[in-house]
Design an enzyme around this catalytic site. Structure first.
Site, PDB file in Angstrom:
ATOM      1  N   ASP A  48     -60.447 -61.986 -42.158  1.00 59.19           N
ATOM      2  CA  ASP A  48     -62.031 -62.245 -42.846  1.00 59.19           C
ATOM      3  C   ASP A  48     -62.795 -60.802 -43.724  1.00 59.19           C
ATOM      4  O   ASP A  48     -61.891 -59.846 -43.703  1.00 59.19           O
ATOM      5  CB  ASP A  48     -62.785 -61.655 -41.204  1.00 59.19           C
ATOM      6  CG  ASP A  48     -64.287 -61.911 -41.582  1.00 59.19           C
ATOM      7  OD1 ASP A  48     -65.227 -62.183 -42.563  1.00 59.19           O
ATOM      8  OD2 ASP A  48     -65.049 -62.720 -41.150  1.00 59.19           O
ATOM      9  N   THR A 115     -66.413 -70.178 -51.637  1.00 63.09           N
ATOM     10  CA  THR A 115     -66.099 -70.096 -50.831  1.00 63.09           C
ATOM     11  C   THR A 115     -65.852 -70.967 -49.769  1.00 63.09           C
ATOM     12  O   THR A 115     -64.867 -70.917 -49.165  1.00 63.09           O
ATOM     13  CB  THR A 115     -66.538 -68.682 -49.513  1.00 63.09           C
ATOM     14  OG1 THR A 115     -67.247 -68.030 -50.522  1.00 63.09           O
ATOM     15  CG2 THR A 115     -66.447 -68.739 -48.242  1.00 63.09           C
ATOM     16  N   THR A 147     -70.115 -79.001 -39.617  1.00 65.42           N
ATOM     17  CA  THR A 147     -71.420 -79.294 -39.333  1.00 65.42           C
ATOM     18  C   THR A 147     -71.968 -80.733 -39.821  1.00 65.42           C
ATOM     19  O   THR A 147     -71.440 -81.204 -40.556  1.00 65.42           O
ATOM     20  CB  THR A 147     -72.337 -78.205 -40.621  1.00 65.42           C
ATOM     21  OG1 THR A 147     -73.387 -78.355 -40.376  1.00 65.42           O
ATOM     22  CG2 THR A 147     -71.984 -77.804 -42.190  1.00 65.42           C
ATOM     23  N   ASP A 148     -72.674 -80.210 -38.661  1.00 62.45           N
ATOM     24  CA  ASP A 148     -73.952 -82.328 -38.982  1.00 62.45           C
ATOM     25  C   ASP A 148     -74.306 -82.048 -40.291  1.00 62.45           C
ATOM     26  O   ASP A 148     -74.823 -82.949 -40.473  1.00 62.45           O
ATOM     27  CB  ASP A 148     -74.046 -82.397 -38.058  1.00 62.45           C
ATOM     28  CG  ASP A 148     -75.720 -81.054 -37.719  1.00 62.45           C
ATOM     29  OD1 ASP A 148     -75.858 -80.068 -38.078  1.00 62.45           O
ATOM     30  OD2 ASP A 148     -76.472 -81.734 -36.293  1.00 62.45           O
ATOM     31  N   GLU A 149     -75.309 -80.960 -41.136  1.00 68.21           N
ATOM     32  CA  GLU A 149     -75.906 -81.333 -42.254  1.00 68.21           C
ATOM     33  C   GLU A 149     -75.248 -82.014 -42.921  1.00 68.21           C
ATOM     34  O   GLU A 149     -75.621 -82.848 -44.344  1.00 68.21           O
ATOM     35  CB  GLU A 149     -76.125 -79.727 -42.450  1.00 68.21           C
ATOM     36  CG  GLU A 149     -76.369 -78.754 -41.542  1.00 68.21           C
ATOM     37  CD  GLU A 149     -77.559 -78.037 -41.879  1.00 68.21           C
ATOM     38  OE1 GLU A 149     -77.801 -78.112 -43.220  1.00 68.21           O
ATOM     39  OE2 GLU A 149     -77.632 -76.660 -41.525  1.00 68.21           O
ATOM     40  N   TYR A 173     -75.543 -76.030 -49.826  1.00 67.19           N
ATOM     41  CA  TYR A 173     -74.702 -75.576 -47.968  1.00 67.19           C
ATOM     42  C   TYR A 173     -74.712 -77.056 -47.886  1.00 67.19           C
ATOM     43  O   TYR A 173     -72.659 -76.885 -47.873  1.00 67.19           O
ATOM     44  CB  TYR A 173     -75.666 -75.048 -47.229  1.00 67.19           C
ATOM     45  CG  TYR A 173     -74.555 -75.089 -46.084  1.00 67.19           C
ATOM     46  CD1 TYR A 173     -73.451 -74.773 -46.026  1.00 67.19           C
ATOM     47  CD2 TYR A 173     -75.443 -75.608 -44.312  1.00 67.19           C
ATOM     48  CE1 TYR A 173     -72.673 -74.172 -44.458  1.00 67.19           C
ATOM     49  CE2 TYR A 173     -75.109 -75.602 -43.685  1.00 67.19           C
ATOM     50  CZ  TYR A 173     -73.521 -75.004 -43.137  1.00 67.19           C
ATOM     51  OH  TYR A 173     -72.700 -75.259 -42.328  1.00 67.19           O
ATOM     52  N   SER A 176     -71.387 -78.487 -50.437  1.00 68.23           N
ATOM     53  CA  SER A 176     -70.447 -77.444 -50.015  1.00 68.23           C
ATOM     54  C   SER A 176     -69.711 -77.864 -49.167  1.00 68.23           C
ATOM     55  O   SER A 176     -68.402 -77.648 -49.069  1.00 68.23           O
ATOM     56  CB  SER A 176     -70.593 -75.792 -50.621  1.00 68.23           C
ATOM     57  OG  SER A 176     -71.297 -75.392 -49.392  1.00 68.23           O
ATOM     58  N   LYS A 177     -70.192 -78.030 -48.308  1.00 69.68           N
ATOM     59  CA  LYS A 177     -69.268 -77.945 -46.910  1.00 69.68           C
ATOM     60  C   LYS A 177     -69.073 -79.450 -46.834  1.00 69.68           C
ATOM     61  O   LYS A 177     -68.076 -80.190 -46.600  1.00 69.68           O
ATOM     62  CB  LYS A 177     -70.071 -78.077 -44.975  1.00 69.68           C
ATOM     63  CG  LYS A 177     -70.702 -76.332 -45.272  1.00 69.68           C
ATOM     64  CD  LYS A 177     -69.400 -75.907 -44.952  1.00 69.68           C
ATOM     65  CE  LYS A 177     -68.580 -76.303 -43.152  1.00 69.68           C
ATOM     66  NZ  LYS A 177     -67.166 -75.126 -43.461  1.00 69.68           N
ATOM     67  N   PRO A 228     -91.459 -66.260 -37.404  1.00 70.64           N
ATOM     68  CA  PRO A 228     -91.876 -67.584 -38.792  1.00 70.64           C
ATOM     69  C   PRO A 228     -91.393 -69.144 -38.145  1.00 70.64           C
ATOM     70  O   PRO A 228     -90.197 -68.929 -38.211  1.00 70.64           O
ATOM     71  CB  PRO A 228     -90.700 -67.016 -39.864  1.00 70.64           C
ATOM     72  CG  PRO A 228     -89.753 -65.992 -39.567  1.00 70.64           C
ATOM     73  CD  PRO A 228     -90.422 -65.378 -38.336  1.00 70.64           C
ATOM     74  N   ASP A 304     -92.850 -74.753 -45.752  1.00 67.03           N
ATOM     75  CA  ASP A 304     -91.561 -75.110 -44.983  1.00 67.03           C
ATOM     76  C   ASP A 304     -90.808 -75.088 -46.556  1.00 67.03           C
ATOM     77  O   ASP A 304     -90.957 -74.643 -47.700  1.00 67.03           O
ATOM     78  CB  ASP A 304     -91.776 -76.761 -45.481  1.00 67.03           C
ATOM     79  CG  ASP A 304     -90.693 -77.574 -43.665  1.00 67.03           C
ATOM     80  OD1 ASP A 304     -90.026 -76.676 -43.774  1.00 67.03           O
ATOM     81  OD2 ASP A 304     -90.942 -78.734 -44.242  1.00 67.03           O
TER      82      ASP A 304
END
Length: 359
Positions: A48, A115, A147-149, A173, A176-177, A228, A304
């Site tokens: 790490d 990364t 990720t599911d994103e 993000y 990149s994934k 928030p 948003d």
């Protein structure tokens, strides 16, 4: 690595040394704890870089154990990766190391490319050469945790994401994934490297960095700060307890078919505003002497996020039917456990908040 049955009653069979990248982060540290507790005789190497979200205190209760080695280093450091693979005779990598916060990726996307894309490439290339030098052993594994994103956003009535859903990332993000997923897949199809890809829904649980939604809401309630909520609060997420996620990853490493992708979801779709209200109710019940009570008075709707995905949902049929995994935690049981963890680990999160203020 020996293929085993991951049932609760099955005998523990030792696996070869495993390198866990990002093992001081949220999901990574929970996975280190899971692996150490389930396979205490296995050699575990934790790598790490200890950037802002990596916290060595996440491993404080097991660091120093004979079979666990912590290495501070960057996954982009090829020389270090090569050294660890040879020195520790690594036959499995569980790759968690990633920049993962969408808001940060919007402000500073370069770190995410470095990364998530370059780092993953560095690991894959180093592991490929290591694997080839060893004669391409069939028991080697490279698990890429994603990720599911990467699948983009769903409308309210759309079916949940499956492993064949086309990629449509909407943030730096998730882009990149997606890139790192494609690299892992390509290394299997081009070189035969035994890679495995998992795409999970939103995780929650112990050691979650305070900038993420659930810990942020928990801590802001304890500190009497506004809660928030982006936009109208109707964005939907499927929440997966990190302990369930770790069980799934364990099974994928031991029983998953190289080259395959497995979606991992919690079967807990909920609107953000409803999630926040649930946390408020739990805090009202479990936390004495709150600065503001009821905690729901602190809910504040804010502008948003740019490109905010409306809904994520995971169809986890494949991993259930092929590998026998399904989540054990409901959103009710998992949230209660999580809220209780933050209430009983105040020193952990206070030290992180103090570091944030000092920096």
């Amino acid at each position: 690595m020996t293929k085993i049955d991951i049932s609760e009653d099955s005998p523990i069979i030792s696996a070869s040394p495993i390198l866990i990248t990002g093992g001081a982060g949220f999901i990574g540290s929970n996975f280190v704890h899971h692996w150490y507790e389930k396979y205490p005789s296995d050699r575990i190497i934790v790598l790490d870089a200890l950037t802002y979200a990596g916290n060595r205190q996440n491993l404080a209760d097991i660091e120093g154990k004979a079979n666990l080695r912590f290495v501070k280093g960057d996954i982009c450091d090829r020389a270090l990766i090569d050294q660890l693979l040879v020195e520790e005779s690594i036959s499995a990598i569980a790759h968690f190391a990633a920049e993962s916060h969408v808001d940060r990726s919007i402000v500073a996307p370069d770190a995410f490319i470095q990364t998530n894309v370059v780092g993953t490439f560095t690991l894959l290339e180093a592991f490929r050469q290591h694997w080839e030098k060893q004669g391409k052993p069939e028991n080697y594994r490279f698990l890429h945790v994603s990720t599911d994103e990467v699948y983009g956003s769903l409308n309210p009535d759309d079916p949940a994401f499956t492993e064949t859903t086309p990629y449509a990332p909407n943030s730096p993000y998730s882009a990149s994934k997606a890139g790192s997923d494609h690299l892992a897949r390509a290394y299997h199809h081009t070189y035969g490297l035994p890679t495995l890809i998992t795409n999970c829904s939103n995780n929650y649980g112990p050691y979650h960095f305070p900038e993420k939604l659930i810990p942020l809401i928990c801590l802001n309630i304890l500190l009497g700060k506004p809660l928030p909520v982006y936009g109208d609060g109707l964005n939907v997420r499927d929440w997966l307890h990190v302990w369930d996620h770790c069980r799934a990853l364990d099974i994928v490493i031991h029983q998953g078919k190289p080259g395959e992708t497995y979606n991992i979801g919690g079967n807990n779709e909920i609107k953000n505003i409803d999630l926040v209200r649930m946390i408020c109710e739990l805090m009202d019940e479990l936390a004495p002497n709150l600065p503001v009570s009821p905690a729901s008075k602190l809910i504040t709707f804010v502008q948003d996020r740019p490109g905010h995905d409306r809904r994520y949902a995971i169809n986890a049929t494949k991993i259930k039917t092929e590998l026998g995994w399904e989540p054990q935690q409901t959103i009710s049981t998992g949230l209660r456990q999580t809220v209780d963890w933050y209430l009983t680990h105040r020193q952990w999160w206070e030290s992180i908040l103090q570091l944030t203020v000092d920096s």
